[in-house]
Design an enzyme around this catalytic site. Sequence first.
Site, mmCIF file in Angstrom:
data_model
loop_
_atom_site.group_PDB
_atom_site.id
_atom_site.type_symbol
_atom_site.label_atom_id
_atom_site.label_comp_id
_atom_site.label_asym_id
_atom_site.label_seq_id
_atom_site.Cartn_x
_atom_site.Cartn_y
_atom_site.Cartn_z
ATOM 1 N N ARG A 236 0.812 -0.942 -0.270
ATOM 2 C CA ARG A 236 0.261 0.469 -0.218
ATOM 3 C C ARG A 236 0.908 0.986 -0.102
ATOM 4 O O ARG A 236 1.642 0.862 0.536
ATOM 5 C CB ARG A 236 -1.431 -0.063 1.304
ATOM 6 C CG ARG A 236 -2.224 -1.100 1.012
ATOM 7 C CD ARG A 236 -2.968 -0.830 0.701
ATOM 8 N NE ARG A 236 -4.099 -1.360 0.060
ATOM 9 C CZ ARG A 236 -4.471 -3.015 -0.378
ATOM 10 N NH1 ARG A 236 -3.633 -2.931 -1.275
ATOM 11 N NH2 ARG A 236 -5.439 -3.335 -0.707
ATOM 12 N N GLU A 265 -2.452 7.844 -3.952
ATOM 13 C CA GLU A 265 -3.554 6.784 -5.178
ATOM 14 C C GLU A 265 -3.779 7.402 -6.251
ATOM 15 O O GLU A 265 -5.406 7.280 -5.419
ATOM 16 C CB GLU A 265 -2.965 5.281 -4.537
ATOM 17 C CG GLU A 265 -2.632 3.880 -5.894
ATOM 18 C CD GLU A 265 -2.816 2.724 -5.704
ATOM 19 O OE1 GLU A 265 -1.579 2.862 -4.674
ATOM 20 O OE2 GLU A 265 -3.192 1.898 -5.932
ATOM 21 N N HIS A 284 -0.428 -0.069 -9.813
ATOM 22 C CA HIS A 284 -1.048 -1.918 -8.796
ATOM 23 C C HIS A 284 -1.610 -2.779 -9.942
ATOM 24 O O HIS A 284 -2.991 -2.624 -9.458
ATOM 25 C CB HIS A 284 -2.334 -0.941 -8.271
ATOM 26 C CG HIS A 284 -2.755 -1.037 -6.330
ATOM 27 N ND1 HIS A 284 -3.325 -0.544 -5.485
ATOM 28 C CD2 HIS A 284 -2.276 -2.448 -6.774
ATOM 29 C CE1 HIS A 284 -4.018 -1.840 -4.454
ATOM 30 N NE2 HIS A 284 -3.129 -2.282 -5.316
HETATM 31 C C1 DGY Z 1 -5.639 -6.117 -2.561
HETATM 32 O O1 DGY Z 1 -5.939 -7.157 -3.210
HETATM 33 O O2 DGY Z 1 -5.554 -6.253 -1.418
HETATM 34 C C2 DGY Z 1 -5.123 -5.780 -4.061
HETATM 35 O O3 DGY Z 1 -3.770 -4.580 -3.315
HETATM 36 C C3 DGY Z 1 -5.532 -4.999 -4.698
HETATM 37 O O4 DGY Z 1 -6.513 -3.996 -3.900
#
Ligand code: DGY
Length: 325
Positions: A236, A265, A284
Site C-alpha cells: 500500500r 494513488e 497497482h
Molecule cells: C488487494 O487485493 O488488496 C490488492 O491490492 C487490490 O486492492
Amino acid sequence: MKVFLNKRIPEIGIKLLEEAGVEVIIPENENLSKEEWLSYCKNTDAILNVGVHSFDKDFFEQCPNVKAIALYSVGFDHVDVKAATHKSIPIGNTPDVLSKATSDVAFLLMQSVARRASYNYQKVKDGNWGDFDPLHALGQELYGKTLGIFGLGRIGFEMAKKSSKAFDMNIIYHNRHRNEEAEKELDAKYVSFEELIERSDVLSIHANFKPENKDLFNGSVFKNMKPNAIFINTARGGFHHQNDLYEALVSREIWGAGLDVTNPEPIVKDDPILELSSVCVLPHIGSATVEARNGMAKLAAENIIAFSKGERMPHCVNPDIYSGN
Ligand code: DGY
C-alpha cells in the site's frame, strides 16, 4: 437476497452467485459518484465491493440494511473492521489466490529497477538506442544479495521463495510474528526493524497496511539504508512517504525504487519521481492476472453465498463476530 456489485468481476463469480439464487445488482454505468454508490448500498442486503470505497463508521450508520461485505481484494485497510464487528457485519476478503501474482510483480520490479528497465525502454521509445557504452546505464546483479521482507505472510513468502531460488538471495525479515515455515524452508532470519533497514540490499514491503504504519518508510529510514538498496512497495502506498523517497533517490541515499502502489494513488502525471531513471512505477497491477482475478471472483462469491445461507464466510477478516454462535 440482493448483492450490490459496483463493477463487473470475472464471470465465474457472477455465475456462482446467480446459481446460488443471489440477485446480483450491477449498475449500467460503473463510474458511480459517491452519492450514487451510497444510494445503491442503502438498498442492498450485501455488497461485493471492487475498489477502495471507504467503509467507515459513517457508512455503517448510513446503510443499516447492509448485513455483509465481501471485498474483491485481500487488503482491507479501507474498512473500519471494528465498526463492522460492532454491528456484527462479516467482512470477507480474498487471500492466497493472488499471492503468486502479487509477488511476481514485486520480483518483476526488483529486476526492472536493478537493470534500469524502464529507463532503457524509454530511451528506445525516444529513438535514443545509443552506441554500446561500457559505462552507461549499468545495473546491479542480485546474486547472493540480501532481501529484506517487511511483513512475511503469504505474499512475502512467495517473493522470498522466488528470490532465494532465482538469485540465491539471503532472506531476512521483520514481522509481528516469526514465520517458522520461511525460517525452515528458506533459511529466513528474523531481524529487528532497524537491522532490516540497515542490512537489506532489496527491501520489499508485504504487510497489511494499518494507519499506525502511515509513512513508516520516511526520510530517517531511507537515510539508514544502504546506498545500493532497492526499495520495493507492492503493498500500500501509505507505507512510504513519497517526497522523502524522492529525496532519498535524488541524493543517492538509496539506489532505486519499484512501486506498484503510490502515495497518493493514483500518482499524478507530473510527480517528479516519474522522471527518475532509478524508478519503475506500475499502476497497482499486483493481482492483475486471469488466474488471480478468477480466483478472487470465486472467493468473493463464496463469501456472499455462505452469508446468504446463514453460514460463516469462509474468508472472513473479523471471525470474532461468529464467536457467539
Ligand atoms: C488487494 O487485493 O488488496 C490488492 O491490492 C487490490 O486492492
